[in-house]
Design an enzyme around this catalytic site. Structure first.
Site, mmCIF file in Angstrom:
data_model
loop_
_atom_site.group_PDB
_atom_site.id
_atom_site.type_symbol
_atom_site.label_atom_id
_atom_site.label_comp_id
_atom_site.label_asym_id
_atom_site.label_seq_id
_atom_site.Cartn_x
_atom_site.Cartn_y
_atom_site.Cartn_z
ATOM 1 N N PRO A 171 -4.600 9.418 -1.276
ATOM 2 C CA PRO A 171 -4.958 8.549 -2.404
ATOM 3 C C PRO A 171 -3.941 7.421 -2.626
ATOM 4 O O PRO A 171 -2.755 7.568 -2.316
ATOM 5 C CB PRO A 171 -4.972 9.514 -3.596
ATOM 6 C CG PRO A 171 -5.188 10.871 -3.007
ATOM 7 C CD PRO A 171 -4.517 10.828 -1.658
ATOM 8 N N PHE A 172 -4.452 6.327 -3.148
ATOM 9 C CA PHE A 172 -3.650 5.160 -3.531
ATOM 10 C C PHE A 172 -2.926 4.529 -2.335
ATOM 11 O O PHE A 172 -1.874 3.930 -2.478
ATOM 12 C CB PHE A 172 -2.658 5.510 -4.648
ATOM 13 C CG PHE A 172 -3.306 6.209 -5.809
ATOM 14 C CD1 PHE A 172 -4.197 5.527 -6.640
ATOM 15 C CD2 PHE A 172 -3.064 7.557 -6.047
ATOM 16 C CE1 PHE A 172 -4.817 6.177 -7.687
ATOM 17 C CE2 PHE A 172 -3.682 8.207 -7.098
ATOM 18 C CZ PHE A 172 -4.563 7.521 -7.925
ATOM 19 N N ARG A 173 -3.490 4.726 -1.145
ATOM 20 C CA ARG A 173 -2.938 4.185 0.110
ATOM 21 C C ARG A 173 -1.535 4.708 0.397
ATOM 22 O O ARG A 173 -0.761 4.089 1.116
ATOM 23 C CB ARG A 173 -2.973 2.655 0.102
ATOM 24 C CG ARG A 173 -4.395 2.102 -0.094
ATOM 25 C CD ARG A 173 -4.534 0.644 0.187
ATOM 26 N NE ARG A 173 -4.092 0.245 1.517
ATOM 27 C CZ ARG A 173 -4.775 0.398 2.648
ATOM 28 N NH1 ARG A 173 -5.957 0.972 2.631
ATOM 29 N NH2 ARG A 173 -4.280 -0.019 3.779
ATOM 30 N N LEU A 174 -1.202 5.861 -0.148
ATOM 31 C CA LEU A 174 0.085 6.508 0.130
ATOM 32 C C LEU A 174 -0.127 7.508 1.273
ATOM 33 O O LEU A 174 0.061 8.712 1.128
ATOM 34 C CB LEU A 174 0.628 7.185 -1.130
ATOM 35 C CG LEU A 174 0.866 6.226 -2.301
ATOM 36 C CD1 LEU A 174 1.300 6.991 -3.550
ATOM 37 C CD2 LEU A 174 1.905 5.175 -1.925
#
Length: 194
Positions: A171-174
């Site tokens: 999630p959240f490009r992490l």
């Protein structure tokens, strides 16, 4: 959970999961080569074997990719499994598989695929589909009885990995990125920023 230490075993486990979830060709990989002028070229091919020595696929050596790999024996691969939200990138030197390995794989292919390997002047222009159909008929007649031998211009390549990166969507490009770099006979791994 500790990070894996064997990237080939880790790749195999991800490939096995992809075989259970991907609707088509979980062994499909993008293969990047480089031409004489330094221009990169990319296409999809199918992985046929993977072991501690590397990643194997087969092709016509007279094709664009075959010519590029014979002239510049370096390549990159990318596996993307959308259903798993994962990808694996591989970089390394390229070597030809030996004749026995190529013969064994060629013999395992469907007969029509073996005929097709003789009939197709892969990557070269043709006048139309009928030209290919005539060539298929010609080689089907030539090998109507007995086995279809492997053409001398058809074999396999093995990408001997020097680097393998595992990427997992988060999630959240992490995202998670685990990179393996070959150091002589062992692998060093490192976690990369997303």
């Amino acid at each position: 959970m500790s990070a894996p230490t064997d990237p080939i075993a880790h790749f195999r486990s991800w490939l096995e999961e992809a075989r259970e979830s991907e609707p088509n060709d979980p062994n499909a990989m993008a293969l990047a080569t480089v031409g004489a002028g330094g221009m990169p070229s990319l296409r999809m091919v199918l992985l046929k074997d993977v072991d501690q020595d590397g990643f194997v696929f087969y092709t016509n050596f007279e094709s664009q990719k075959g010519q590029e790999l014979l002239a510049h024996p370096k390549a990159a691969l990318c596996f993307h499994w959308k259903s798993l939200r994962r990808q694996v990138r591989v970089e390394g030197m390229v070597e030809r598989v030996d004749d026995a390995e190529a013969d064994a794989y060629f013999a395992s292919r469907p007969r029509d695929s073996r005929i097709g390997a003789w009939a197709s002047d892969q990557s070269r222009p043709m006048e139309g589909r009928f030209e290919l159909e005539k060539r298929v008929a010609k080689f089907a007649a030539r090998y109507a009885i007995g086995e279809v031998p492997r053409p001398p211009h058809w074999s396999g390549f093995r990408i001997v990995p020097s680097r393998i990166e595992f990427w997992r969507d988060r999630p959240f490009r992490l995202h998670e990125r685990l990179n393996f770099v070959r150091e002589r006979d062992s692998w060093r791994n490192e976690v990369l920023f997303p």
